[in-house]
Motif scaffolding. Structure first.
Motif, PDB file in Angstrom:
ATOM      1  N   THR A   1       0.697  -1.268   0.066  1.00 20.07           N
ATOM      2  CA  THR A   1      -0.049  -0.089  -0.132  1.00 20.07           C
ATOM      3  C   THR A   1       0.788   1.285  -0.112  1.00 20.07           C
ATOM      4  O   THR A   1       0.422   2.254  -0.766  1.00 20.07           O
ATOM      5  N   ILE A   2       1.896   1.385   0.721  1.00 24.74           N
ATOM      6  CA  ILE A   2       3.032   2.501   0.762  1.00 24.74           C
ATOM      7  C   ILE A   2       3.651   2.651  -0.387  1.00 24.74           C
ATOM      8  O   ILE A   2       3.718   3.766  -1.025  1.00 24.74           O
ATOM      9  N   MET A   3       3.991   1.445  -1.043  1.00 24.01           N
ATOM     10  CA  MET A   3       4.590   1.393  -2.256  1.00 24.01           C
ATOM     11  C   MET A   3       3.764   2.165  -3.377  1.00 24.01           C
ATOM     12  O   MET A   3       4.135   2.948  -4.256  1.00 24.01           O
ATOM     13  N   ALA A   4       2.521   1.614  -3.518  1.00 31.41           N
ATOM     14  CA  ALA A   4       1.511   1.995  -4.307  1.00 31.41           C
ATOM     15  C   ALA A   4       1.214   3.740  -4.200  1.00 31.41           C
ATOM     16  O   ALA A   4       0.894   4.511  -5.309  1.00 31.41           O
ATOM     17  N   SER A   5       1.340   4.293  -3.134  1.00 35.58           N
ATOM     18  CA  SER A   5       1.122   5.557  -2.977  1.00 35.58           C
ATOM     19  C   SER A   5       2.376   6.432  -3.309  1.00 35.58           C
ATOM     20  O   SER A   5       2.149   7.560  -3.479  1.00 35.58           O
ATOM     21  N   GLN A   6       3.509   5.698  -3.655  1.00 38.87           N
ATOM     22  CA  GLN A   6       4.645   6.611  -4.161  1.00 38.87           C
ATOM     23  C   GLN A   6       4.722   6.412  -5.609  1.00 38.87           C
ATOM     24  O   GLN A   6       4.098   5.731  -6.161  1.00 38.87           O
ATOM     25  N   ILE A   7       5.624   7.143  -6.205  1.00 41.22           N
ATOM     26  CA  ILE A   7       5.778   7.141  -7.597  1.00 41.22           C
ATOM     27  C   ILE A   7       6.184   5.966  -8.010  1.00 41.22           C
ATOM     28  O   ILE A   7       6.804   5.273  -7.365  1.00 41.22           O
ATOM     29  N   THR A   8       6.277   5.623  -9.145  1.00 42.17           N
ATOM     30  CA  THR A   8       6.507   4.267  -9.620  1.00 42.17           C
ATOM     31  C   THR A   8       7.909   4.039  -9.722  1.00 42.17           C
ATOM     32  O   THR A   8       8.558   5.186 -10.106  1.00 42.17           O
ATOM     33  N   ARG A   9       8.572   2.738  -9.738  1.00 44.80           N
ATOM     34  CA  ARG A   9       9.744   2.590  -9.803  1.00 44.80           C
ATOM     35  C   ARG A   9      10.299   3.106 -11.089  1.00 44.80           C
ATOM     36  O   ARG A   9      11.310   3.897 -11.331  1.00 44.80           O
ATOM     37  N   ALA A  10       9.543   2.778 -12.222  1.00 40.50           N
ATOM     38  CA  ALA A  10      10.024   3.120 -13.661  1.00 40.50           C
ATOM     39  C   ALA A  10       9.989   4.548 -13.789  1.00 40.50           C
ATOM     40  O   ALA A  10      10.849   5.201 -14.350  1.00 40.50           O
ATOM     41  N   GLU A  11       9.266   5.642 -13.298  1.00 45.08           N
ATOM     42  CA  GLU A  11       8.974   6.869 -13.478  1.00 45.08           C
ATOM     43  C   GLU A  11      10.031   7.403 -12.505  1.00 45.08           C
ATOM     44  O   GLU A  11      10.690   8.379 -12.673  1.00 45.08           O
ATOM     45  N   ARG A  12      10.438   6.904 -11.370  1.00 49.45           N
ATOM     46  CA  ARG A  12      11.514   7.469 -10.443  1.00 49.45           C
ATOM     47  C   ARG A  12      12.873   7.218 -11.270  1.00 49.45           C
ATOM     48  O   ARG A  12      13.761   8.141 -11.345  1.00 49.45           O
ATOM     49  N   LEU A  13      13.136   6.003 -11.925  1.00 51.90           N
ATOM     50  CA  LEU A  13      14.423   5.770 -12.657  1.00 51.90           C
ATOM     51  C   LEU A  13      14.491   6.968 -13.680  1.00 51.90           C
ATOM     52  O   LEU A  13      15.445   7.206 -14.150  1.00 51.90           O
ATOM     53  N   ARG A  14      13.257   7.071 -14.343  1.00 52.40           N
ATOM     54  CA  ARG A  14      13.091   8.159 -15.757  1.00 52.40           C
ATOM     55  C   ARG A  14      13.767   9.413 -14.999  1.00 52.40           C
ATOM     56  O   ARG A  14      14.507  10.106 -16.049  1.00 52.40           O
ATOM     57  N   LEU A  15      13.113   9.865 -13.872  1.00 53.32           N
ATOM     58  CA  LEU A  15      13.562  11.147 -13.582  1.00 53.32           C
ATOM     59  C   LEU A  15      15.029  11.397 -12.912  1.00 53.32           C
ATOM     60  O   LEU A  15      15.534  12.452 -12.636  1.00 53.32           O
ATOM     61  N   ALA A  16      15.594  10.301 -12.889  1.00 59.56           N
ATOM     62  CA  ALA A  16      17.193  10.249 -12.022  1.00 59.56           C
ATOM     63  C   ALA A  16      18.202  10.816 -12.810  1.00 59.56           C
ATOM     64  O   ALA A  16      18.133  10.459 -13.982  1.00 59.56           O
ATOM     65  N   ASP A  17      18.869  11.475 -12.335  1.00 56.62           N
ATOM     66  CA  ASP A  17      20.194  11.954 -12.832  1.00 56.62           C
ATOM     67  C   ASP A  17      21.350  10.968 -12.642  1.00 56.62           C
ATOM     68  O   ASP A  17      21.968  10.614 -13.695  1.00 56.62           O
ATOM     69  N   GLU A  18      21.380  10.491 -11.468  1.00 57.03           N
ATOM     70  CA  GLU A  18      22.195   9.160 -11.115  1.00 57.03           C
ATOM     71  C   GLU A  18      21.382   8.165 -10.425  1.00 57.03           C
ATOM     72  O   GLU A  18      20.373   8.476  -9.815  1.00 57.03           O
ATOM     73  N   ILE A  19      21.776   6.922 -10.718  1.00 54.79           N
ATOM     74  CA  ILE A  19      21.088   5.767  -9.929  1.00 54.79           C
ATOM     75  C   ILE A  19      22.042   4.909  -9.343  1.00 54.79           C
ATOM     76  O   ILE A  19      23.414   4.582  -9.857  1.00 54.79           O
ATOM     77  N   ILE A  20      21.783   4.620  -8.070  1.00 49.90           N
ATOM     78  CA  ILE A  20      22.733   3.698  -7.331  1.00 49.90           C
ATOM     79  C   ILE A  20      21.836   2.268  -7.241  1.00 49.90           C
ATOM     80  O   ILE A  20      20.709   2.211  -6.734  1.00 49.90           O
ATOM     81  N   GLN A  21      22.435   1.170  -7.736  1.00 51.27           N
ATOM     82  CA  GLN A  21      21.584   0.104  -7.846  1.00 51.27           C
ATOM     83  C   GLN A  21      21.999  -0.668  -6.194  1.00 51.27           C
ATOM     84  O   GLN A  21      23.247  -0.967  -5.945  1.00 51.27           O
ATOM     85  N   ASN A  22      21.153  -0.948  -5.454  1.00 54.66           N
ATOM     86  CA  ASN A  22      21.228  -1.593  -4.108  1.00 54.66           C
ATOM     87  C   ASN A  22      20.774  -3.124  -4.038  1.00 54.66           C
ATOM     88  O   ASN A  22      19.779  -3.258  -2.901  1.00 54.66           O
ATOM     89  N   ASP A  23      21.032  -3.878  -4.760  1.00 56.34           N
ATOM     90  CA  ASP A  23      20.589  -5.189  -4.865  1.00 56.34           C
ATOM     91  C   ASP A  23      21.888  -6.180  -4.480  1.00 56.34           C
ATOM     92  O   ASP A  23      21.507  -7.265  -4.345  1.00 56.34           O
ATOM     93  N   GLY A  24      22.969  -5.628  -4.358  1.00 49.83           N
ATOM     94  CA  GLY A  24      24.087  -6.427  -4.121  1.00 49.83           C
ATOM     95  C   GLY A  24      24.674  -6.345  -2.675  1.00 49.83           C
ATOM     96  O   GLY A  24      23.809  -5.986  -1.810  1.00 49.83           O
ATOM     97  N   ASN A  25      25.824  -6.435  -2.565  1.00 51.75           N
ATOM     98  CA  ASN A  25      26.244  -6.364  -1.269  1.00 51.75           C
ATOM     99  C   ASN A  25      26.749  -5.094  -0.926  1.00 51.75           C
ATOM    100  O   ASN A  25      26.978  -4.091  -1.554  1.00 51.75           O
ATOM    101  N   LEU A  26      27.311  -4.773   0.376  1.00 55.98           N
ATOM    102  CA  LEU A  26      27.858  -3.567   0.779  1.00 55.98           C
ATOM    103  C   LEU A  26      29.013  -3.005   0.220  1.00 55.98           C
ATOM    104  O   LEU A  26      29.352  -1.899   0.025  1.00 55.98           O
ATOM    105  N   ASP A  27      29.796  -4.022  -0.022  1.00 52.85           N
ATOM    106  CA  ASP A  27      31.200  -3.565  -0.971  1.00 52.85           C
ATOM    107  C   ASP A  27      30.782  -3.072  -2.030  1.00 52.85           C
ATOM    108  O   ASP A  27      31.375  -1.777  -2.612  1.00 52.85           O
TER     109      ASP A  27
END
Length: 208
Positions: free
Chosen positions: A161-187
């Motif tokens: 429900t919270i996620m649905a209240s926010q802008i979509t992931r696709a739109e967020r990525l479209r608007l970004a100047d830079e993106i950090i991918q956080n699916d990996g490890n801390l290093d």
């Protein structure tokens, strides 16, 4: 005027972890969530208006905003959500501006740029206009859900429900100047932050 980078991302994307890594480089952080908690704590400047608008049920026994109860309300009542935002956003924005002003007038500031952490950066034009560059922390939506449940104890339906209240992931990525991918490890995350810090420091430090 010191350059301002806006950091945002969906719930559970890892914004706090990324913010901590930027702080290790001496970057000054202005966090809208921290300000939100300050204005809604007992004695906070938003409490009187929240109480007048929503009533006793949404103020806890300590005189602070009952965040769990309010969360239930605003995700089931859009008008209530808009009413709360109308109270909080101007107060939060005003404090952000104060902190930006303090950074600009500080004679000892060592930070090469400011990092403004604003979860609703793209959803709220009055916040978006405060930054000159946007950085999105991104991860898979399944990862968002799992992290949020583990961190906050919310159930899966509430997280969606919270996620649905926010802008979509696709739109967020479209608007970004830079993106950090956080699916990996801390290093891997640390390496991305390091590269971006150098990028901002070399190309935008101190630039208005």
């Amino acid at each position: 005027m010191i350059y301002r980078v806006g950091l945002t991302g969906g719930i559970g994307s890892g914004k706090s972890t990324v913010t901590s890594l930027f702080k290790e480089y001496g970057v000054l952080v202005i966090d809208s969530d921290v300000i939100s908690h300050q204005v809604t704590q007992s004695g906070g400047i938003a409490i009187a208006e929240i109480h007048a608008t929503f009533g006793d049920d949404y103020i806890d026994s300590n005189g602070a905003l009952d965040r769990a109860r309010m969360r239930q309300l605003i995700f089931s009542d859009h008008a209530a959500k808009l009413s709360l935002e109308a109270i909080l956003h101007p107060l939060i924005r005003a404090e952000i501006l104060v902190q930006i002003g303090n950074a600009n007038t500080s004679s000892t500031l060592a930070s090469p740029y400011l990092l403004l952490v604003i979860p609703l950066l793209f959803e709220t034009p009055s916040y978006h206009e405060l930054v000159q560059r946007t950085l999105v922390v991104d991860c898979a939506e399944t990862t968002q859900v799992a992290r949020t449940i583990q961190r906050s104890g919310l159930d899966e339906q509430t997280v969606h429900t919270i996620m649905a209240s926010q802008i979509t992931r696709a739109e967020r990525l479209r608007l970004a100047d830079e993106i950090i991918q956080n699916d990996g490890n801390l290093d891997t995350l640390r390496q991305q932050v390091h590269q971006l810090h150098l990028h901002y420091k070399c190309n935008f430090s101190g630039v208005d």
